[in-house]
Design a protein around this motif. Structure first.
Motif, PDB file in Angstrom:
ATOM      1  N   ARG A  63      -6.366  -4.484  14.705  1.00 50.79           N
ATOM      2  CA  ARG A  63      -7.526  -5.138  14.413  1.00 50.79           C
ATOM      3  C   ARG A  63      -7.475  -5.773  13.249  1.00 50.79           C
ATOM      4  N   ALA A  64      -7.300  -5.143  12.204  1.00 53.59           N
ATOM      5  CA  ALA A  64      -7.368  -5.902  10.936  1.00 53.59           C
ATOM      6  C   ALA A  64      -6.247  -6.868  10.564  1.00 53.59           C
ATOM      7  N   LYS A  65      -5.131  -6.863  11.033  1.00 55.17           N
ATOM      8  CA  LYS A  65      -4.120  -7.745  11.005  1.00 55.17           C
ATOM      9  C   LYS A  65      -4.388  -9.034  11.896  1.00 55.17           C
ATOM     10  N   GLU A  66      -5.048  -8.744  12.984  1.00 55.19           N
ATOM     11  CA  GLU A  66      -5.463 -10.067  13.544  1.00 55.19           C
ATOM     12  C   GLU A  66      -6.344 -10.715  13.087  1.00 55.19           C
ATOM     13  N   PHE A  67      -7.251 -10.387  12.052  1.00 53.46           N
ATOM     14  CA  PHE A  67      -8.124 -11.113  11.414  1.00 53.46           C
ATOM     15  C   PHE A  67      -7.775 -11.885  10.013  1.00 53.46           C
ATOM     16  N   GLY A  68      -6.364 -11.470   9.562  1.00 55.27           N
ATOM     17  CA  GLY A  68      -5.784 -11.702   8.580  1.00 55.27           C
ATOM     18  C   GLY A  68      -5.837 -10.952   7.293  1.00 55.27           C
ATOM     19  N   ILE A  69      -6.082  -9.720   7.500  1.00 60.03           N
ATOM     20  CA  ILE A  69      -6.123  -8.589   6.492  1.00 60.03           C
ATOM     21  C   ILE A  69      -4.571  -8.373   6.511  1.00 60.03           C
ATOM     22  N   ASP A  70      -4.157  -8.200   5.011  1.00 57.85           N
ATOM     23  CA  ASP A  70      -2.675  -8.038   4.913  1.00 57.85           C
ATOM     24  C   ASP A  70      -2.364  -6.427   4.655  1.00 57.85           C
ATOM     25  N   ALA A  71      -3.381  -5.775   4.013  1.00 53.72           N
ATOM     26  CA  ALA A  71      -3.014  -4.299   3.760  1.00 53.72           C
ATOM     27  C   ALA A  71      -4.392  -3.573   3.667  1.00 53.72           C
ATOM     28  N   PHE A  72      -4.260  -2.325   4.023  1.00 55.34           N
ATOM     29  CA  PHE A  72      -5.460  -1.302   3.842  1.00 55.34           C
ATOM     30  C   PHE A  72      -5.239  -0.809   2.595  1.00 55.34           C
ATOM     31  N   ALA A  73      -6.270  -0.418   1.606  1.00 50.71           N
ATOM     32  CA  ALA A  73      -5.941   0.158   0.316  1.00 50.71           C
ATOM     33  C   ALA A  73      -6.355   1.835   0.997  1.00 50.71           C
ATOM     34  N   LEU A  74      -5.575   2.712   0.924  1.00 47.53           N
ATOM     35  CA  LEU A  74      -6.153   4.091   1.570  1.00 47.53           C
ATOM     36  C   LEU A  74      -6.595   4.690   0.490  1.00 47.53           C
ATOM     37  N   ASN A  75      -7.876   5.069   0.274  1.00 46.72           N
ATOM     38  CA  ASN A  75      -8.511   5.719  -0.580  1.00 46.72           C
ATOM     39  C   ASN A  75      -8.466   7.146  -0.357  1.00 46.72           C
ATOM     40  N   ILE A  76      -7.755   7.856  -1.505  1.00 46.64           N
ATOM     41  CA  ILE A  76      -7.631   9.216  -1.208  1.00 46.64           C
ATOM     42  C   ILE A  76      -7.990  10.085  -2.371  1.00 46.64           C
ATOM     43  N   GLY A  77      -8.466  11.467  -2.041  1.00 43.59           N
ATOM     44  CA  GLY A  77      -8.792  12.260  -3.031  1.00 43.59           C
ATOM     45  C   GLY A  77      -7.709  13.518  -2.887  1.00 43.59           C
ATOM     46  N   VAL A  78      -8.027  14.907  -2.920  1.00 44.56           N
ATOM     47  CA  VAL A  78      -7.163  15.982  -2.952  1.00 44.56           C
ATOM     48  C   VAL A  78      -7.547  16.737  -1.915  1.00 44.56           C
ATOM     49  N   ASP A  79      -7.776  16.284  -0.775  1.00 44.14           N
ATOM     50  CA  ASP A  79      -8.067  17.086   0.538  1.00 44.14           C
ATOM     51  C   ASP A  79      -6.744  17.710   0.975  1.00 44.14           C
ATOM     52  N   PRO A  80      -6.899  18.951   1.444  1.00 46.09           N
ATOM     53  CA  PRO A  80      -5.550  19.345   2.012  1.00 46.09           C
ATOM     54  C   PRO A  80      -5.000  18.517   3.241  1.00 46.09           C
ATOM     55  N   TYR A  81      -5.464  17.671   3.970  1.00 45.17           N
ATOM     56  CA  TYR A  81      -5.157  16.949   4.870  1.00 45.17           C
ATOM     57  C   TYR A  81      -4.761  15.441   4.513  1.00 45.17           C
ATOM     58  N   THR A  82      -4.728  15.276   3.151  1.00 47.01           N
ATOM     59  CA  THR A  82      -4.527  13.960   2.783  1.00 47.01           C
ATOM     60  C   THR A  82      -3.219  13.441   3.027  1.00 47.01           C
ATOM     61  N   ASP A  83      -2.180  14.407   2.784  1.00 47.89           N
ATOM     62  CA  ASP A  83      -0.659  13.960   3.097  1.00 47.89           C
ATOM     63  C   ASP A  83      -0.412  13.651   4.526  1.00 47.89           C
ATOM     64  N   THR A  84      -1.133  14.592   5.402  1.00 47.90           N
ATOM     65  CA  THR A  84      -0.878  14.411   6.982  1.00 47.90           C
ATOM     66  C   THR A  84      -1.246  13.087   7.506  1.00 47.90           C
ATOM     67  N   GLN A  85      -2.420  12.602   6.753  1.00 46.85           N
ATOM     68  CA  GLN A  85      -3.052  11.470   7.183  1.00 46.85           C
ATOM     69  C   GLN A  85      -2.533  10.359   6.706  1.00 46.85           C
ATOM     70  N   LEU A  86      -2.124  10.259   5.245  1.00 50.15           N
ATOM     71  CA  LEU A  86      -1.105   9.200   4.770  1.00 50.15           C
ATOM     72  C   LEU A  86      -0.063   8.906   5.695  1.00 50.15           C
ATOM     73  N   LYS A  87       0.683  10.088   5.957  1.00 56.83           N
ATOM     74  CA  LYS A  87       1.755  10.120   6.927  1.00 56.83           C
ATOM     75  C   LYS A  87       1.669   9.280   8.163  1.00 56.83           C
ATOM     76  N   TYR A  88       0.509   9.550   8.956  1.00 50.46           N
ATOM     77  CA  TYR A  88       0.258   8.840  10.090  1.00 50.46           C
ATOM     78  C   TYR A  88      -0.217   7.487   9.791  1.00 50.46           C
ATOM     79  N   ALA A  89      -0.809   6.961   8.795  1.00 53.70           N
ATOM     80  CA  ALA A  89      -1.260   5.650   8.207  1.00 53.70           C
ATOM     81  C   ALA A  89      -0.186   4.693   8.103  1.00 53.70           C
TER      82      ALA A  89
END
Length: 492
Positions: A63-89
């Motif tokens: 959806r984002a790419k379709e509208f011309g957005i080039d990249a997502f800025a993935l805002n992260i903290g120090v949650d235990p699931y951060t790396d799992t979700q970064l890998k998926y993204a």
């Protein structure tokens, strides 16, 4: 990251802003060459812990790419699931030809953690979806003034393009490649709505950053709204609004005139602060924001941005040549601002912690800065008449070809929007959201409902996980997902 006190760190940094000087003539700013321009959108990983695979990111990426957005800025903290979700993204971005980069949130990271920041960069620097700028790994932040950039780069083991949210007068602008300005709402210089004698405009912020950056490129912000209303039902109580109204339209006009190298939309999915442009259906957990987000889609703002993003990337000062599909985008608050909800509003009870200074009882701080109006943006290929009926209020506007904006006095009742040419109705829709003079779910809701003419095939809704905390803090019964309940249009 669940607490998501996203703007709290700005309070200290904002003290520099009352000294800003208005940029009198944006034409004096060096405009970036069109082929170097990029659009980002801030994405909150902290509320995405419920995603089960890379496939859960695919719709956002596509959806984002379709509208011309080039990249997502993935805002992260120090949650235990951060790396799992970064890998998926990163995986989803790679297969959908999208780009992503990490934005370190210094509400959770600390400026003495430069090595940890660099090590996290190193984990993802080699991913194919990693955004590269000038052959460097692009990295950003929320706050972070004073961190040791040399140590970050040494720990990362690679060259980085460091574009943090430093603040003029605080961060060392000699150590950076670019800088993100987060404050894309007029404010009082202390992270609240303007007050008499204290009004720092978004253009003032542009001026401060451009002056501090010198010849370095500017990462300019764009946002459509700000309203947050957390009460004592959560430990991160905060309740304020910034003046928004026609901000989304006016800000894109400013950006086209300014012509910076980078733009960051704030945000894709920060529902708690009401500046999301992504779908309500985008998978996320509920931090309590469902109380003012339910039945309040913002996808129309994404629709409005398409010709503006195209014009920005082409180096043009007008979106008009990039309008191919005619649309009307409209938005408004669901109730007039003087509706009284003190008897039932969730912020009125208990003794919430206000050590941040961000909690207010009742109406949000800054409520007076929002106008009781209905806003319409027309995207037309030829002139036409825009007809708006807001309750008992009826008004027509002669709209030229191109992009134009209009405001109508808010009226209680149904909201209808039409495009007419030569006496014939070209397109027309009655909104699924009436304006009412009562307290929806017992609350003061200063969020915006955004609609589109012609309407889409589906109705954007929160799922059950996104509604999990809806009843916490409520004092009256509240129906869920009521948009289109009696309409023939399919839900989705």
């Amino acid at each position: 990251m669940q607490l998501r006190t996203l703007l709290l760190a700005f309070t200290a940094g904002a003290a520099a802003f009352p000294k800003l000087q208005v940029l009198k003539d944006h034409k004096n700013v060096t405009r970036q060459a069109a082929n170097d321009r990029l659009v980002f959108c801030h994405f909150m990983i902290g509320i995405s812990s419920n995603r089960q695979s890379a496939a859960d990111y695919d719709d956002d990426m596509i959806r984002a790419k379709e509208f011309g957005i080039d990249a997502f800025a993935l805002n992260i903290g120090v949650d235990p699931y951060t790396d799992t979700q970064l890998k998926y993204a990163y995986e989803s971005a790679a297969r959908n030809d999208m780009r992503v980069f990490i934005s370190f949130d210094f509400n959770w990271y600390h400026v003495d953690q430069a090595a940890a920041v660099g090590q996290k960069i190193a984990q993802y620097a080699g991913e194919s979806a990693q955004l590269m700028v000038d052959d460097k790994v692009f990295v950003s932040s929320f706050a972070g003034d004073g961190i040791d950039v040399a140590q970050i780069e040494s720990s990362a083991g690679t060259d980085i393009y460091w574009a943090p949210n430093y603040h003029p007068g605080q961060g060392n602008f000699e150590d950076i490649d670019s800088a993100l300005n987060w404050m894309t709402w007029d404010n009082d210089g202390n992270n609240k709505a303007p007050k008499p004698g204290a009004n720092v405009t978004v253009a003032d912020g542009d001026t401060a950053y451009i002056d501090a950056l010198g010849d370095k490129p500017y990462l300019a912000p764009a946002s459509g709204w700000f309203f947050t209303h957390f009460g004592g039902e959560v430990p991160y109580s905060k309740n304020w609004a910034f003046p928004s109204d026609l901000l989304w339209y006016n800000r894109w006009r400013e950006i086209l005139e300014l012509g910076p190298r980078f733009v960051e939309i704030i945000t894709w999915n920060d529902y708690g602060e009401s500046h999301y442009i992504g779908p309500l259906s985008s998978p996320h957990t509920d931090d309590g924001a469902s109380k003012w987000v339910m039945d309040m889609p913002h996808g129309g703002w994404l629709e409005m941005s398409r010709p503006f993003i195209a014009a920005y990337k082409a180096g043009e000062a007008s979106p008009d040549a990039y309008i191919s599909d005619e649309k009307l985008i409209y938005w408004y608050r669901p109730t007039p601002r003087d509706v009284e909800c003190d008897a039932t509003d969730s912020t009125m009870g208990g003794n919430p912690d206000n050590s941040t200074g961000n909690f207010f009882r009742g109406r949000p701080d800054g409520w007076e800065t929002l106008q009781d109006q209905v806003f319409v943006v027309s995207l037309l290929t030829s002139p036409g008449t825009i007809q708006v009926t807001s309750g008992d209020v009826e008004q027509s506007f002669e709209a030229p070809a191109g992009a134009s904006a209009f405001a109508v006095e808010m009226g209680v009742g149904q909201q209808t929007f039409s495009l007419v040419r030569d006496g014939e109705t070209v397109m027309s829709e009655t909104s699924l959201k009436d304006i009412v003079d009562e307290c929806i779910c017992g609350l003061y809701n200063f969020n915006a409902y955004v609609g589109v003419v012609p309407a889409g095939e589906t109705i954007d809704q929160l799922d059950s996980i996104g509604l999990a905390m809806l009843t916490q803090g409520l004092n009256v019964p509240c129906e869920t997902n009521t948009l289109g309940a009696n309409a023939a249009r399919a839900t989705g």
